[in-house]
Design an enzyme around this catalytic site. Structure first.
Site, mmCIF file in Angstrom:
data_model
loop_
_atom_site.group_PDB
_atom_site.id
_atom_site.type_symbol
_atom_site.label_atom_id
_atom_site.label_comp_id
_atom_site.label_asym_id
_atom_site.label_seq_id
_atom_site.Cartn_x
_atom_site.Cartn_y
_atom_site.Cartn_z
ATOM 1 N N GLU A 181 5.633 -8.941 10.328
ATOM 2 C CA GLU A 181 5.120 -8.279 9.113
ATOM 3 C C GLU A 181 4.696 -6.848 9.488
ATOM 4 O OE1 GLU A 181 1.179 -9.457 7.899
ATOM 5 O OE2 GLU A 181 1.488 -8.862 5.807
ATOM 6 N N HIS A 228 -3.811 -17.649 1.001
ATOM 7 C CA HIS A 228 -5.128 -17.593 1.658
ATOM 8 C C HIS A 228 -6.199 -17.929 0.631
ATOM 9 C CE1 HIS A 228 -3.807 -15.299 5.379
ATOM 10 N NE2 HIS A 228 -2.756 -15.129 4.578
HETATM 11 N N1 ADE Z 1 -4.773 -12.121 6.125
HETATM 12 C C1 ADE Z 1 -4.659 -12.150 4.778
HETATM 13 N N2 ADE Z 1 -3.474 -11.627 4.391
HETATM 14 C C2 ADE Z 1 -2.827 -11.274 5.527
HETATM 15 C C3 ADE Z 1 -1.565 -10.670 5.801
HETATM 16 N N3 ADE Z 1 -0.717 -10.341 4.818
HETATM 17 N N4 ADE Z 1 -1.241 -10.432 7.085
HETATM 18 C C4 ADE Z 1 -2.090 -10.751 8.083
HETATM 19 N N5 ADE Z 1 -3.285 -11.314 7.887
HETATM 20 C C5 ADE Z 1 -3.654 -11.575 6.620
HETATM 21 ZN ZN ZN Z 2 -0.892 -14.230 4.885
#
Ligand code: ADE
Ligand code: ZN
Length: 338
Positions: free
Chosen positions: A203, A17
């Protein structure tokens, strides 16, 4: 242990990111320039306010850590600078190709910027960085699901206005609160625009989130995805189709979605033949480099050296590049190392 990165093969990172990757020095510079208050005046004193040491209690607490990074995005010039420096940092880490992702609505929110202007600034900064530092860049636009369905439609308008500057679109943010199935019309538009699809899933939510991202949104890759390990049918499906996982081990510890490197489900997934690549996610928050993730993948996560080496190859395979561009990257790397 010697690095498992093959210096003769392109090093690619697909999940980073750019809005989670602002240098401490840049935070201080921008704050000085625009008379903004930060909690410290030196990099050393600022680090504990920005970097994670240990873990946040969950994904949403982790995302709250972006506070100071967003605070300094006061105008489009700041966004352009951050995108440009991301490419310089990628070059310093030895990357040959990097896919940088960003959410224009997230970057625009704090200072009320125009999201379309943010997209233009990121495209411009990344292109300049590519010319200056010789790292090939692919930009991925993010829809921040946490803002809801309508706001994401507007975010997509801003991204598609600059579609030729992007290689793909992602969905990030609060996975458990905003399931993939809400965003079917958005990703229909993404695919109609000829852009590739990767989705944060598996996640902070379970296997159904991964299934839905593939079935309903057309995901070709999955960001994180390690909770696929809870569903043997999904593991078999991923292995069979080659839909790969963008694995970010340290980020997973920092969001408390995995407790210890040694417990990371990627080991079992790799043993089952699921394709994956290694990534930093938010290096400005996690204070890591891609080299660190390759090191811990073998030493702590417990992947075999052969699996780590294969992941370097799969990163290029999984990249949102044409076959010709992939071949060109291999050729350039051979020329550089001879
Ligand atoms: N935005 C930045 N990192 C993230 C992550 N690990 N999961 C979801 N959105 C994100
Ligand atoms: Zn991410």
């Amino acid at each position: 242990m010697a690095s498992l990165i093959d210096p003769r093969y392109p090093l690619c990172e697909l999940h980073r990111h750019l809005d989670g990757s602002v240098r401490l020095g840049t935070l201080l510079d921008l704050a000085r320039e625009h008379d903004l208050a930060l909690p410290a005046k030196t990099e050393e004193d600022l680090a504990p306010h920005v970097h994670i040491d240990g873990a946040e209690p969950g994904l949403l607490a982790f995302l709250a850590r972006f506070h100071w990074l967003l605070e300094v995005l006061v105008d489009e010039a700041a966004c352009r600078r951050v995108a440009f420096e991301n490419v310089e940092d990628a070059a310093r880490e030895g990357l040959d190709y990097v896919e940088l992702r960003f959410s224009p609505a997230f970057m625009a929110e704090r200072h009320g910027l125009d999201p379309r202007g943010v997209v233009e600034a990121c495209v411009d900064g990344a292109r300049s960085g590519q010319r200056e530092f010789g790292v090939r860049v692919g930009l991925i636009g993010i829809l921040s699901r946490t803002y809801g369905v309508e706001a994401c439609a507007r975010e997509l308008d801003a991204l598609l206005a600059c579609a030729d500057g992007l290689v793909g679109v992602d969905l990030a943010g609060d996975e458990a609160g905003f399931p993939a199935g809400l965003f079917v019309p958005h990703f229909r538009r993404v695919r109609e625009a000829g852009l590739r699809v990767t989705i944060h899933a598996g996640e902070a939510d379970g296997p159904e989130s991964v299934w839905s991202s593939i079935r309903d949104l057309g995901a070709e890759r999955i960001g994180h995805g390690f909770r696929a390990a809870e569903d043997p049918a999904l593991v078999a499906f991923l292995a069979e189709t080659g839909i790969g996982l963008e694995c970010c081990p340290t980020s997973n510890l920092h969001t408390s979605t995995v407790r210890r490197y040694e417990d990371h489900p990627i080991r079992g997934l790799a043993d089952a033949g699921v394709r994956f690549c290694l990534n930093t996610d938010d290096p400005g928050i996690s204070a890591i480099t891609i080299g660190h993730e390759y090191d811990i993948a073998a030493s702590s996560v417990g992947l075999t050296p052969a699996q780590v080496r294969q992941s370097q190859k799969d990163a290029l395979e999984m990249a949102f590049l044409s076959d010709d561009d992939k071949k060109e990257l291999i050729k350039q790397k051979v020329e550089k190392t001879n």
